[in-house]
Write a protein that holds these residues in place. Structure first.
Motif, PDB file in Angstrom:
ATOM      1  N   ILE A 240     -13.723  11.907   8.872  1.00 45.46           N
ATOM      2  CA  ILE A 240     -12.701  10.879   9.019  1.00 45.46           C
ATOM      3  C   ILE A 240     -13.127   9.685   8.159  1.00 45.46           C
ATOM      4  N   PRO A 241     -12.250   9.230   7.256  1.00 46.16           N
ATOM      5  CA  PRO A 241     -12.634   8.096   6.408  1.00 46.16           C
ATOM      6  C   PRO A 241     -12.690   6.791   7.192  1.00 46.16           C
ATOM      7  N   VAL A 242     -13.409   5.836   6.619  1.00 46.89           N
ATOM      8  CA  VAL A 242     -13.487   4.498   7.192  1.00 46.89           C
ATOM      9  C   VAL A 242     -12.303   3.677   6.695  1.00 46.89           C
ATOM     10  N   THR A 243     -11.967   3.829   5.408  1.00 46.33           N
ATOM     11  CA  THR A 243     -10.772   3.189   4.854  1.00 46.33           C
ATOM     12  C   THR A 243      -9.994   4.215   4.041  1.00 46.33           C
ATOM     13  N   TYR A 244      -8.717   3.972   3.923  1.00 45.89           N
ATOM     14  CA  TYR A 244      -7.817   4.865   3.210  1.00 45.89           C
ATOM     15  C   TYR A 244      -6.910   3.983   2.364  1.00 45.89           C
ATOM     16  N   TYR A 245      -7.032   4.072   1.049  1.00 43.33           N
ATOM     17  CA  TYR A 245      -6.305   3.203   0.115  1.00 43.33           C
ATOM     18  C   TYR A 245      -5.214   4.016  -0.574  1.00 43.33           C
ATOM     19  N   CYS A 246      -3.994   3.508  -0.587  1.00 41.45           N
ATOM     20  CA  CYS A 246      -2.871   4.228  -1.192  1.00 41.45           C
ATOM     21  C   CYS A 246      -2.061   3.301  -2.097  1.00 41.45           C
ATOM     22  N   GLU A 247      -1.517   3.887  -3.159  1.00 44.07           N
ATOM     23  CA  GLU A 247      -0.600   3.184  -4.051  1.00 44.07           C
ATOM     24  C   GLU A 247       0.672   4.003  -4.178  1.00 44.07           C
ATOM     25  N   ARG A 248       1.781   3.302  -4.326  1.00 47.05           N
ATOM     26  CA  ARG A 248       3.048   3.996  -4.564  1.00 47.05           C
ATOM     27  C   ARG A 248       4.062   3.019  -5.124  1.00 47.05           C
ATOM     28  N   ASN A 249       5.078   3.575  -5.758  1.00 48.58           N
ATOM     29  CA  ASN A 249       6.239   2.801  -6.185  1.00 48.58           C
ATOM     30  C   ASN A 249       7.316   3.023  -5.134  1.00 48.58           C
ATOM     31  N   VAL A 250       7.949   1.950  -4.717  1.00 47.56           N
ATOM     32  CA  VAL A 250       8.928   2.009  -3.635  1.00 47.56           C
ATOM     33  C   VAL A 250      10.328   2.014  -4.231  1.00 47.56           C
ATOM     34  N   ASP A 251      11.161   2.932  -3.754  1.00 51.56           N
ATOM     35  CA  ASP A 251      12.565   2.953  -4.166  1.00 51.56           C
ATOM     36  C   ASP A 251      13.319   1.862  -3.421  1.00 51.56           C
ATOM     37  N   THR A 252      14.234   1.207  -4.123  1.00 45.32           N
ATOM     38  CA  THR A 252      14.955   0.102  -3.505  1.00 45.32           C
ATOM     39  C   THR A 252      16.296  -0.120  -4.189  1.00 45.32           C
ATOM     40  N   THR A 253      17.141  -0.864  -3.517  1.00 47.84           N
ATOM     41  CA  THR A 253      18.433  -1.250  -4.089  1.00 47.84           C
ATOM     42  C   THR A 253      18.414  -2.720  -4.519  1.00 47.84           C
ATOM     43  N   LEU A 254      17.226  -3.300  -4.658  1.00 45.78           N
ATOM     44  CA  LEU A 254      17.094  -4.721  -4.976  1.00 45.78           C
ATOM     45  C   LEU A 254      17.155  -5.026  -6.466  1.00 45.78           C
ATOM     46  N   ASN A 255      17.307  -4.030  -7.310  1.00 42.60           N
ATOM     47  CA  ASN A 255      17.248  -4.218  -8.763  1.00 42.60           C
ATOM     48  C   ASN A 255      15.885  -4.796  -9.145  1.00 42.60           C
ATOM     49  N   ALA A 256      14.842  -4.197  -8.553  1.00 32.30           N
ATOM     50  CA  ALA A 256      13.467  -4.616  -8.803  1.00 32.30           C
ATOM     51  C   ALA A 256      12.561  -3.392  -8.733  1.00 32.30           C
ATOM     52  N   THR A 257      11.440  -3.499  -9.409  1.00 30.63           N
ATOM     53  CA  THR A 257      10.407  -2.480  -9.293  1.00 30.63           C
ATOM     54  C   THR A 257       9.400  -2.980  -8.270  1.00 30.63           C
ATOM     55  N   ILE A 258       9.133  -2.142  -7.264  1.00 31.00           N
ATOM     56  CA  ILE A 258       8.205  -2.543  -6.214  1.00 31.00           C
ATOM     57  C   ILE A 258       7.003  -1.615  -6.242  1.00 31.00           C
ATOM     58  N   LYS A 259       5.840  -2.223  -6.362  1.00 38.36           N
ATOM     59  CA  LYS A 259       4.587  -1.470  -6.294  1.00 38.36           C
ATOM     60  C   LYS A 259       3.876  -1.874  -5.019  1.00 38.36           C
ATOM     61  N   GLN A 260       3.420  -0.861  -4.277  1.00 37.52           N
ATOM     62  CA  GLN A 260       2.735  -1.135  -3.018  1.00 37.52           C
ATOM     63  C   GLN A 260       1.309  -0.615  -3.083  1.00 37.52           C
ATOM     64  N   LYS A 261       0.393  -1.435  -2.622  1.00 38.25           N
ATOM     65  CA  LYS A 261      -1.008  -1.053  -2.468  1.00 38.25           C
ATOM     66  C   LYS A 261      -1.364  -1.328  -1.016  1.00 38.25           C
ATOM     67  N   ALA A 262      -1.857  -0.318  -0.332  1.00 36.86           N
ATOM     68  CA  ALA A 262      -2.172  -0.478   1.087  1.00 36.86           C
ATOM     69  C   ALA A 262      -3.560   0.070   1.377  1.00 36.86           C
ATOM     70  N   THR A 263      -4.293  -0.667   2.185  1.00 33.84           N
ATOM     71  CA  THR A 263      -5.593  -0.209   2.648  1.00 33.84           C
ATOM     72  C   THR A 263      -5.545  -0.170   4.173  1.00 33.84           C
ATOM     73  N   TYR A 264      -5.843   1.004   4.702  1.00 32.43           N
ATOM     74  CA  TYR A 264      -5.842   1.211   6.146  1.00 32.43           C
ATOM     75  C   TYR A 264      -7.286   1.364   6.615  1.00 32.43           C
ATOM     76  N   THR A 265      -7.649   0.667   7.690  1.00 31.19           N
ATOM     77  CA  THR A 265      -8.982   0.788   8.270  1.00 31.19           C
ATOM     78  C   THR A 265      -8.879   1.729   9.472  1.00 31.19           C
ATOM     79  N   ILE A 266      -9.816   2.671   9.527  1.00 31.87           N
ATOM     80  CA  ILE A 266      -9.762   3.717  10.546  1.00 31.87           C
ATOM     81  C   ILE A 266     -11.057   3.700  11.351  1.00 31.87           C
ATOM     82  N   LYS A 267     -10.914   3.808  12.662  1.00 34.93           N
ATOM     83  CA  LYS A 267     -12.077   3.908  13.542  1.00 34.93           C
ATOM     84  C   LYS A 267     -11.785   4.963  14.604  1.00 34.93           C
ATOM     85  N   ASP A 268     -12.635   5.961  14.669  1.00 36.17           N
ATOM     86  CA  ASP A 268     -12.484   7.041  15.659  1.00 36.17           C
ATOM     87  C   ASP A 268     -11.082   7.665  15.618  1.00 36.17           C
TER      88      ASP A 268
END
Length: 161
Positions: free
Chosen positions: A45-73
């Motif tokens: 089981i990882p301690v942290t989990y980092y993800c990147e993605r491009n988000v689809d939207t109707t905002l006429n914008a490009t959205i990039k998301q970077k998320a880090t999740y902390t995991i315990k047990d």
């Protein structure tokens, strides 16, 4: 040596052999599949989990998301989510900027920074899952590592052990 001493030594040898064959493989925490007799290594089981993605939207914008999740047990305890909105027009940028409404919720903080020249809004969300009531957390937000794997499927993710 007498016959009883020989039987005693033989008994000790049998017990040691039994301990060696039966208990020694169990000391490493790995188990064997009884059907194939292959060793099954427990999932790390990882301690942290980092993800990147491009988000689809109707905002006429490009959205990039970077998320880090902390995991315990196997439970997700914290999430740091950074979304960068790159707008295509000044009208879309201004409209979105003027309509941002941040609600204060215990365990969730949201900060926005604005770059008017580049038409970029950066939204930083911090979620302390241990402090958020069930009603204030999105219903599909992953609370366990197993659910996080489903939630982030198709994203570019890296685990830290």
């Amino acid at each position: 040596m007498s016959k009883s001493a020989d039987m005693f030594v033989l008994g000790i040898c049998i017990i040691l052999l039994f301990l060696f064959v039966y208990f020694l493989p169990k000391l490493d925490g790995n188990v064997r599949n009884s059907a194939s007799n292959q060793e099954i290594v427990p999932e790390k089981i990882p301690v942290t989990y980092y993800c990147e993605r491009n988000v689809d939207t109707t905002l006429n914008a490009t959205i990039k998301q970077k998320a880090t999740y902390t995991i315990k047990d196997k439970d997700v305890t914290y999430a740091l989510i950074i979304r960068t909105y790159q707008f295509n027009t000044i009208e879309d940028y201004t409209n979105y900027k003027n309509n941002i409404n941040v609600e204060e919720v215990e365990g969730i903080t949201v900060e926005n920074t604005f770059d008017d020249d580049a038409m970029v809004i950066t939204e930083t969300t911090k979620k302390d899952i241990t402090k958020i009531s069930a009603g204030n957390l999105e219903s599909n937000f992953p609370k366990t590592y197993d659910n996080l794997l489903i939630y982030t499927k198709g994203q570019n993710c890296k685990a830290t052990y």
